[in-house]
Write an enzyme that holds these catalytic residues in place. Structure first.
Site, mmCIF file in Angstrom:
data_model
loop_
_atom_site.group_PDB
_atom_site.id
_atom_site.type_symbol
_atom_site.label_atom_id
_atom_site.label_comp_id
_atom_site.label_asym_id
_atom_site.label_seq_id
_atom_site.Cartn_x
_atom_site.Cartn_y
_atom_site.Cartn_z
ATOM 1 N N GLU A 116 0.620 -1.191 0.050
ATOM 2 C CA GLU A 116 -0.109 0.041 -0.070
ATOM 3 C C GLU A 116 0.839 1.329 -0.113
ATOM 4 O OE1 GLU A 116 -2.984 -0.209 -0.431
ATOM 5 O OE2 GLU A 116 -3.873 -2.309 0.232
ATOM 6 N N HIS A 140 -2.828 1.625 8.556
ATOM 7 C CA HIS A 140 -3.810 0.824 7.975
ATOM 8 C C HIS A 140 -3.993 -0.513 8.838
ATOM 9 C CE1 HIS A 140 -6.260 -1.286 5.180
ATOM 10 N NE2 HIS A 140 -5.323 -2.242 4.858
ATOM 11 N N HIS A 142 -6.921 -3.792 10.037
ATOM 12 C CA HIS A 142 -8.028 -4.751 9.735
ATOM 13 C C HIS A 142 -8.887 -4.979 11.141
ATOM 14 C CE1 HIS A 142 -5.768 -6.387 6.175
ATOM 15 N NE2 HIS A 142 -6.242 -5.099 6.022
ATOM 16 N N GLU A 170 -16.486 9.870 24.090
ATOM 17 C CA GLU A 170 -14.974 9.954 23.719
ATOM 18 C C GLU A 170 -14.834 10.292 21.972
ATOM 19 O OE1 GLU A 170 -13.472 10.562 26.066
ATOM 20 O OE2 GLU A 170 -11.209 10.593 25.305
ATOM 21 N N HIS A 211 -12.793 -4.382 4.405
ATOM 22 C CA HIS A 211 -11.359 -4.215 4.467
ATOM 23 C C HIS A 211 -10.771 -3.696 5.571
ATOM 24 C CE1 HIS A 211 -7.617 -4.209 1.865
ATOM 25 N NE2 HIS A 211 -7.083 -4.083 3.450
HETATM 26 O O1 2HA Z 1 -1.853 -7.080 3.503
HETATM 27 O O2 2HA Z 1 -3.633 -4.869 4.564
HETATM 28 O O3 2HA Z 1 -4.427 -3.757 2.190
HETATM 29 C C1 2HA Z 1 -1.584 -5.942 3.776
HETATM 30 C C2 2HA Z 1 -2.733 -5.161 3.466
HETATM 31 C C3 2HA Z 1 -3.385 -4.736 2.188
HETATM 32 ZN ZN ZN Z 2 -5.453 -4.159 4.354
#
Ligand code: 2HA
Ligand code: ZN
Length: 278
Positions: A116, A140, A142, A170, A211
């Site tokens: 990314e 980033h 998940h 909060e 995602h």
């Molecule tokens: O694997 O999270 O979006 C890495 C990620 C791709």
């Molecule tokens: Zn990801």
């Protein structure tokens, strides 16, 4: 100084581990980048290899020309970062046009920076400008409950912002500008980067449907704390929806409450996006 003796590299590895501990990173999921201030890179210069070849970034980021970033490696696991940052992360240098990069430290067992990277760098470029240079971290991850919400809520900034704000005081305090939402898209390329950049201009958190999230902040604590606060509210939402068999929440923080919060002595000067108070 060695990179691993620097406060920034230790902070980077700790944040990666915090994300792993909170289960935000299955397998090689997620990525992290830090725009390193000039004085911090100067302090570790002796440990950098500035002789490698530059490779295309896949996009142009002229606003980041000559900057250095610490980033996680493509395919590397967050669960391994704290034990071996030099194998799982790297420092990259962006060339003088903002079109190419080279690895100057790390990835000692091979590899490339995160898949990314275009999204990270394009987000850094807009946040650097929008924050007057204050914003330095892009993260980033998940987180399970935000992703669950993206399977049931309408994919609008308004629906997500209110769903998250209304569970927990909060939330409007920590992300008063709200959150942006990007519909499901193929990850790793320029299109999702462009869609994210559009949203990150106005928000510090962008949800990627089915995602995860992208968020931005000035330092590791602020950025991780933001992701954590968002995910915690999503978890409350999921728990409430489970308890009430999907019925509407009975008590939530209302529009009037948000206005009360904003106008209170306690939260003097708090910004809450007026778009979501209508
Ligand atoms: O694997 O999270 O979006 C890495 C990620 C791709
Ligand atoms: Zn990801």
């Amino acid at each position: 100084m060695k990179v691993m003796d620097s406060a920034f590299a230790r902070g980077f590895a700790k944040m990666a581990d915090d994300g792993w501990q909170l289960r935000f990173h299955e397998r090689n999921g997620g990525n992290l980048s830090y725009r390193i201030p000039a004085e911090e890179i100067e302090a570790v210069r002796e440990d950098l290899n500035l002789t490698g070849d530059f490779l295309p970034i896949g996009t142009e980021v002229p606003g980041l020309a000559g900057e250095f970033f610490m980033v996680t490696g493509s395919g590397k696991y967050f669960s391994n970062v704290l034990a071996a940052p030099e194998e799982n992360c790297c420092i990259i240098e962006v060339d003088e046009k903002g079109e190419r990069y080279r690895v100057v430290w790390g990835l000692t067992k091979g590899g490339r920076p995160t898949s990314e990277l275009p999204t990270h760098l394009m987000n850094h470029e807009v946040k650097k400008q929008a924050s007057g240079g204050r914003s330095r971290v892009i993260y980033h991850c998940h987180p399970v409950n935000v992703i669950a919400l993206s399977c049931v809520l309408p994919l609008t900034d308004r629906d997500f912002t209110l769903a998250l704000w209304q569970n927990m005081t909060e939330c409007p305090v920590v992300y008063g500008e709200g959150v942006g939402v990007v519909p499901w898209m193929v990850c790793g390329g320029r299109d999702i980067a462009l869609a994210t950049v559009e949203k990150i201009k106005s928000y510090n958190v962008v949800v990627w449907a089915q995602h995860g999230i992208f968020c931005a902040g000035a330092d590791f604590d602020e950025t991780f704390g933001l992701a954590h606060t968002v995910e915690k509210s999503a978890e409350i939402y999921v728990k409430v929806a489970s308890m009430t068999a999907g019925e509407t929440r009975r008590q939530v923080i209302t529009r009037e409450n948000f206005i009360e919060l904003k106008n209170s002595e306690e939260f003097k000067g708090l910004y809450i996006n007026p778009e979501f108070l209508k």
